[in-house]
Motif scaffolding. Structure first.
Motif, short mmCIF file in Angstrom:
data_model
loop_
_atom_site.label_atom_id
_atom_site.label_comp_id
_atom_site.label_asym_id
_atom_site.label_seq_id
_atom_site.Cartn_x
_atom_site.Cartn_y
_atom_site.Cartn_z
N UNK A 144 0.84 -1.20 0.00
CA UNK A 144 0.00 0.00 0.00
C UNK A 144 0.87 1.25 0.00
N UNK A 145 1.97 1.23 0.75
CA UNK A 145 2.92 2.34 0.76
C UNK A 145 3.63 2.43 -0.59
N UNK A 146 4.04 1.28 -1.11
CA UNK A 146 4.71 1.24 -2.41
C UNK A 146 3.85 1.89 -3.49
N UNK A 147 2.56 1.57 -3.48
CA UNK A 147 1.66 2.11 -4.51
C UNK A 147 1.60 3.64 -4.43
N UNK A 153 5.89 9.35 -7.82
CA UNK A 153 7.08 9.42 -8.65
C UNK A 153 6.82 9.04 -10.10
N UNK A 154 5.54 9.05 -10.47
CA UNK A 154 5.13 8.83 -11.86
C UNK A 154 5.62 7.49 -12.41
N UNK A 155 5.57 6.49 -11.55
CA UNK A 155 5.90 5.12 -11.97
C UNK A 155 4.57 4.41 -12.26
N UNK A 156 4.33 3.98 -13.49
CA UNK A 156 3.02 3.42 -13.84
C UNK A 156 2.70 2.17 -13.03
N UNK A 157 1.50 2.13 -12.47
CA UNK A 157 1.07 1.01 -11.64
C UNK A 157 -0.44 0.86 -11.77
N UNK A 158 -1.01 -0.32 -11.60
CA UNK A 158 -2.46 -0.49 -11.74
C UNK A 158 -3.24 0.39 -10.75
N UNK A 159 -4.42 0.84 -11.18
CA UNK A 159 -5.30 1.54 -10.25
C UNK A 159 -5.65 0.62 -9.10
N UNK A 160 -5.73 1.19 -7.91
CA UNK A 160 -6.05 0.34 -6.77
C UNK A 160 -6.04 1.10 -5.47
N UNK A 161 -6.25 0.35 -4.40
CA UNK A 161 -6.29 0.92 -3.07
C UNK A 161 -5.95 -0.17 -2.07
N UNK A 162 -6.05 0.13 -0.79
CA UNK A 162 -5.84 -0.87 0.24
C UNK A 162 -7.07 -0.90 1.13
N UNK A 215 -4.05 -8.07 8.16
CA UNK A 215 -4.98 -7.05 8.63
C UNK A 215 -5.31 -6.04 7.54
N UNK A 216 -4.50 -6.05 6.47
CA UNK A 216 -4.68 -5.11 5.36
C UNK A 216 -4.38 -5.83 4.06
N UNK A 217 -5.21 -5.62 3.04
CA UNK A 217 -4.97 -6.19 1.72
C UNK A 217 -5.00 -5.08 0.68
N UNK A 218 -4.40 -5.37 -0.47
CA UNK A 218 -4.38 -4.43 -1.59
C UNK A 218 -5.36 -4.90 -2.64
N UNK A 219 -6.15 -3.97 -3.17
CA UNK A 219 -7.07 -4.24 -4.27
C UNK A 219 -6.56 -3.50 -5.50
N UNK A 220 -6.51 -4.21 -6.64
CA UNK A 220 -6.05 -3.59 -7.87
C UNK A 220 -6.93 -3.99 -9.04
N UNK A 221 -7.05 -3.08 -9.98
CA UNK A 221 -7.70 -3.41 -11.25
C UNK A 221 -6.93 -4.54 -11.91
N UNK A 222 -7.65 -5.55 -12.39
CA UNK A 222 -7.01 -6.67 -13.07
C UNK A 222 -6.52 -6.21 -14.44
#
Length: 351
Positions: A144-147, A153-162, A215-222
């Motif tokens: 979640x922190x990485x995302x 820093x404009x590093x492309x990553x899938x849309x998502x949340x925690x 206790x925490x999971x990441x959700x991302x667009x497939x």
């Protein structure tokens, strides 16, 4: 050099770690070092009274590496097998042996070992170790922190949340997401606990299973696409490697069971796309405050867009692992890679 290769531990990647550690230890011994493989949790309770004698063990303690099973290890059984019944993460004689060594080569994956806590403890204890510092490990381990850092820093990553457990009943629409989605643990690796959910039923089941361990999971667009990885050594990207599982995605079994996955390095992709992945890997390396080495994982969709999924700060070093294959494509054979990691770790902190 006298080198303790630390592996094992209590993460779900325990077996992978021991196999990585065995490969590292074996090649360092072949290159003239006094290297010993040591399970960080089980330690060496039957070590000789004069601990210096451990570095002269003829087999390097390599027998503790049993290989990688098709499923994740039984951590409760590992805990029960410890002779002193202690719940301390550092087993008998681990600290003492690491203090005697010139450096501890960290062959650990996931959990304590890759989340920065062990590095912080070693910093306090004055024990030299390989790989990134405690801060970089901590930042990269929490997806979640990485995302958030990727976005800044404009590093492309899938849309998502925690998502925390207390919010697990909220609909996906509240997070701006729609099916299909990927559910994965906030920490951990080797694709353990990663679920691709196409239906509401699959999504709910994935959350139930995930929150049994996290206790925490990441959700991302497939993102449907091809899978790649790009290692970084001393701040410079290695050649991109493509991962082609025969079935499904690059999960735990496909990663470590022989014959289930094909790897192509350098990847057969346009130079422009390879360059984008390499530059994104280097930017992620810097943004996460890393040093020495790491490996970033990517997806490439059908439209030619790249997505950085995560960064591994202690990437696998088994015979089937990606980083050694990328290094080989750059003309760095396995033994030289291990020695470079030691050299760059010494330069980063101890010279």
């Amino acid at each position: 050099m006298k080198i303790i290769v630390l592996a094992g531990g209590l993460s779900t990647e325990r077996d992978v770690s021991l196999t990585s550690g065995a490969g590292i230890c074996r090649t360092l011994r072949d290159r003239g070092h006094k290297a010993i493989l040591l399970d960080v949790f089980l330690g060496m309770p039957d070590a000789p009274e004069n601990l210096e004698e451990v570095f002269d063990l003829p087999d390097g303690n390599l027998a503790i590496a049993k290989g990688i099973a098709a499923s994740e290890p039984d951590i409760d059984a590992v805990k029960a097998s410890r002779k002193d019944s202690s719940d301390c993460f550092l087993g008998p004689n681990v600290i003492e042996l690491c203090r005697l060594a010139d450096i501890a080569f960290l062959g650990l994956h996931g959990g304590v070992g890759e989340d920065g806590r062990l590095q912080a403890a070693f910093d306090i204890l004055g024990i030299k170790y390989t790989g990134p510092d405690s801060l970089g490990n901590a930042l990269a381990m929490d997806k979640s922190v990485t995302k958030q850092i990727f976005r800044m820093n404009h590093i492309p990553t899938p849309e998502g949340t925690w998502l925390y457990k207390k919010s697990k009943d909220k609909p996906l629409s509240e997070f701006g997401l729609n099916l299909p989605v990927v559910v994965k643990p906030c920490s951990g690796g080797s694709s353990i606990g990663v679920y691709i959910c196409h239906t509401e039923e699959e999504y709910r089941k994935a959350l139930d299973e995930s929150f049994k361990k996290e206790t925490c999971v990441v959700l991302e667009t497939y993102i449907k696409g091809r899978e790649f990885a790009c290692g970084v050594l001393d701040g410079k990207a290695l050649p991109v490697i493509e991962i082609i599982p025969k079935t499904g995605f690059f999960d735990y079994a496909n990663k470590y069971q022989a014959g289930l996955t094909e790897e192509i390095c350098p990847a057969d992709i346009p130079d422009e796309i390879a360059h984008q992945m390499m530059k994104a890997s280097e930017r992620a390396f810097r943004a996460l405050k890393l040093n020495v080495y790491s490996r970033a994982d990517f997806l490439l969709d059908e439209a030619g867009n790249i997505y950085c999924l995560e960064v591994n700060t202690l990437p696998g070093m088994t015979p089937a692992s990606l980083l050694p294959k990328e290094a080989a494509a750059a003309g760095i054979e396995y033994g030289e890679l291990c020695e470079r990691i030691i050299e760059k770790s010494m330069e980063a902190r101890y010279c």
